[in-house]
Design an enzyme around this catalytic site. Sequence first.
Site, PDB file in Angstrom:
ATOM      1  N   ARG A  14       0.824  -1.212   0.000  1.00 46.70           N
ATOM      2  CA  ARG A  14       0.000   0.000   0.000  1.00 46.70           C
ATOM      3  C   ARG A  14       0.856   1.259   0.000  1.00 46.70           C
ATOM      4  O   ARG A  14       0.336   2.359  -0.214  1.00 46.70           O
ATOM      5  CB  ARG A  14      -0.918   0.000   1.216  1.00 46.70           C
ATOM      6  CG  ARG A  14      -0.196   0.113   2.551  1.00 46.70           C
ATOM      7  CD  ARG A  14      -1.169   0.128   3.695  1.00 46.70           C
ATOM      8  NE  ARG A  14      -0.486   0.204   4.984  1.00 46.70           N
ATOM      9  CZ  ARG A  14      -1.119   0.271   6.155  1.00 46.70           C
ATOM     10  NH1 ARG A  14      -2.437   0.257   6.196  1.00 46.70           N
ATOM     11  NH2 ARG A  14      -0.432   0.337   7.279  1.00 46.70           N
ATOM     12  N   GLU A  35      -4.352  -1.950  -0.767  1.00 43.68           N
ATOM     13  CA  GLU A  35      -4.650  -2.007   0.656  1.00 43.68           C
ATOM     14  C   GLU A  35      -5.112  -3.436   0.941  1.00 43.68           C
ATOM     15  O   GLU A  35      -6.229  -3.832   0.562  1.00 43.68           O
ATOM     16  CB  GLU A  35      -5.745  -1.001   1.019  1.00 43.68           C
ATOM     17  CG  GLU A  35      -6.240  -1.098   2.442  1.00 43.68           C
ATOM     18  CD  GLU A  35      -5.133  -1.104   3.476  1.00 43.68           C
ATOM     19  OE1 GLU A  35      -4.971  -2.147   4.156  1.00 43.68           O
ATOM     20  OE2 GLU A  35      -4.424  -0.087   3.605  1.00 43.68           O
ATOM     21  N   ASN A  89       3.934 -11.655   3.505  1.00 47.86           N
ATOM     22  CA  ASN A  89       4.865 -11.033   4.441  1.00 47.86           C
ATOM     23  C   ASN A  89       4.294  -9.818   5.149  1.00 47.86           C
ATOM     24  O   ASN A  89       4.643  -9.551   6.298  1.00 47.86           O
ATOM     25  CB  ASN A  89       6.142 -10.629   3.675  1.00 47.86           C
ATOM     26  CG  ASN A  89       6.984  -9.631   4.431  1.00 47.86           C
ATOM     27  OD1 ASN A  89       7.663  -9.974   5.406  1.00 47.86           O
ATOM     28  ND2 ASN A  89       6.935  -8.372   4.012  1.00 47.86           N
ATOM     29  N   LYS A 102       7.612 -14.923  16.324  1.00 50.62           N
ATOM     30  CA  LYS A 102       7.774 -15.656  17.570  1.00 50.62           C
ATOM     31  C   LYS A 102       6.613 -15.437  18.525  1.00 50.62           C
ATOM     32  O   LYS A 102       6.383 -16.257  19.418  1.00 50.62           O
ATOM     33  CB  LYS A 102       9.061 -15.229  18.260  1.00 50.62           C
ATOM     34  CG  LYS A 102       9.035 -13.783  18.761  1.00 50.62           C
ATOM     35  CD  LYS A 102      10.269 -13.416  19.547  1.00 50.62           C
ATOM     36  CE  LYS A 102      10.308 -11.947  19.919  1.00 50.62           C
ATOM     37  NZ  LYS A 102       9.201 -11.491  20.768  1.00 50.62           N
ATOM     38  N   TYR A 159      -1.991  -9.334  17.257  1.00 58.90           N
ATOM     39  CA  TYR A 159      -0.845  -9.737  16.444  1.00 58.90           C
ATOM     40  C   TYR A 159      -0.435 -11.168  16.768  1.00 58.90           C
ATOM     41  O   TYR A 159      -0.130 -11.961  15.868  1.00 58.90           O
ATOM     42  CB  TYR A 159       0.316  -8.780  16.692  1.00 58.90           C
ATOM     43  CG  TYR A 159       1.507  -8.999  15.791  1.00 58.90           C
ATOM     44  CD1 TYR A 159       1.428  -8.760  14.424  1.00 58.90           C
ATOM     45  CD2 TYR A 159       2.729  -9.423  16.308  1.00 58.90           C
ATOM     46  CE1 TYR A 159       2.522  -8.954  13.595  1.00 58.90           C
ATOM     47  CE2 TYR A 159       3.832  -9.609  15.491  1.00 58.90           C
ATOM     48  CZ  TYR A 159       3.725  -9.376  14.134  1.00 58.90           C
ATOM     49  OH  TYR A 159       4.807  -9.567  13.314  1.00 58.90           O
ATOM     50  N   THR A 172      14.200  -3.979  11.442  1.00 56.26           N
ATOM     51  CA  THR A 172      13.521  -3.398  10.288  1.00 56.26           C
ATOM     52  C   THR A 172      13.148  -1.950  10.607  1.00 56.26           C
ATOM     53  O   THR A 172      13.260  -1.515  11.760  1.00 56.26           O
ATOM     54  CB  THR A 172      12.237  -4.182   9.981  1.00 56.26           C
ATOM     55  OG1 THR A 172      11.326  -4.029  11.088  1.00 56.26           O
ATOM     56  CG2 THR A 172      12.532  -5.661   9.759  1.00 56.26           C
TER      57      THR A 172
END
Length: 259
Positions: free
Chosen positions: A39, A64, A91, A143, A155, A190
Amino acid sequence: MDLKLKDKVIIVTGGSKGIGLGIVQTLVKEQAIPFIVSRNKASVLEVVNNYKKEGIELHYAIAELTDNEQCKAAVDAVINTYGRIDGLVNNAGVNDGVGLEHGNYEDFIKSLKRNLVHYYLMAHYALPELKKSRGAIVNIGSKTSVTGQGGTSAYAASNGGRNALTREWALELLPYRIRVNAVIVAECYTPLYDSWIKTFDDPKAQLEKITSKIPLENRMTTAEEIADTVAFLLSEKSSHTTGQLIFVDGGYTHLDRAL
């Protein structure tokens, strides 16, 4: 090792930043054809333009992924561009901190759409082409599905779902010889991770505290290390590997972090 990914068309969601970008870079090195779905138009164009300077043309779709129709349109764009799909890397996602105590129904459902539902949608729409190519699916996981984290129920639930879908799809797609595996990430630096670290009063001290608990070399996993494993799982070099959750985490999840 020649992974024989040359000219293979691989969808990479969230492929313009972080782990996704690392995967795209590795696929380019392997002479595959990554197709970025994201997006974030600005970051996508930056990646595409940088490769254009090197004489490499990358295609993309701005979508999106919480929207069903945009997921379908993104897959259609790949087919219209290349006429086939040889692999899918799910991903895209974000650890958005929707917890139990301080969360709510609306945010929880929104997080599931941001982190889990599009994994299903992208695989569903790509499946007819994957059946033709006997392609592979790699799901990127976290994890948190195994260790928990605290304050991030949605999450963690999404990543538990990613693990379950990996096993479920591996079973369902056996007749089509489509392999499905997951790469589970623990601590990888990241742009999103950097943003999170900077929320602490002493980011450097917090980072050192985290890396001290990563058993192998007390360092973060690199995006390239994750990407190399993804490329292997997409390739015929892993031709008898399916339904696996591969932890690329320096031993963080399963080794004694008190060592």
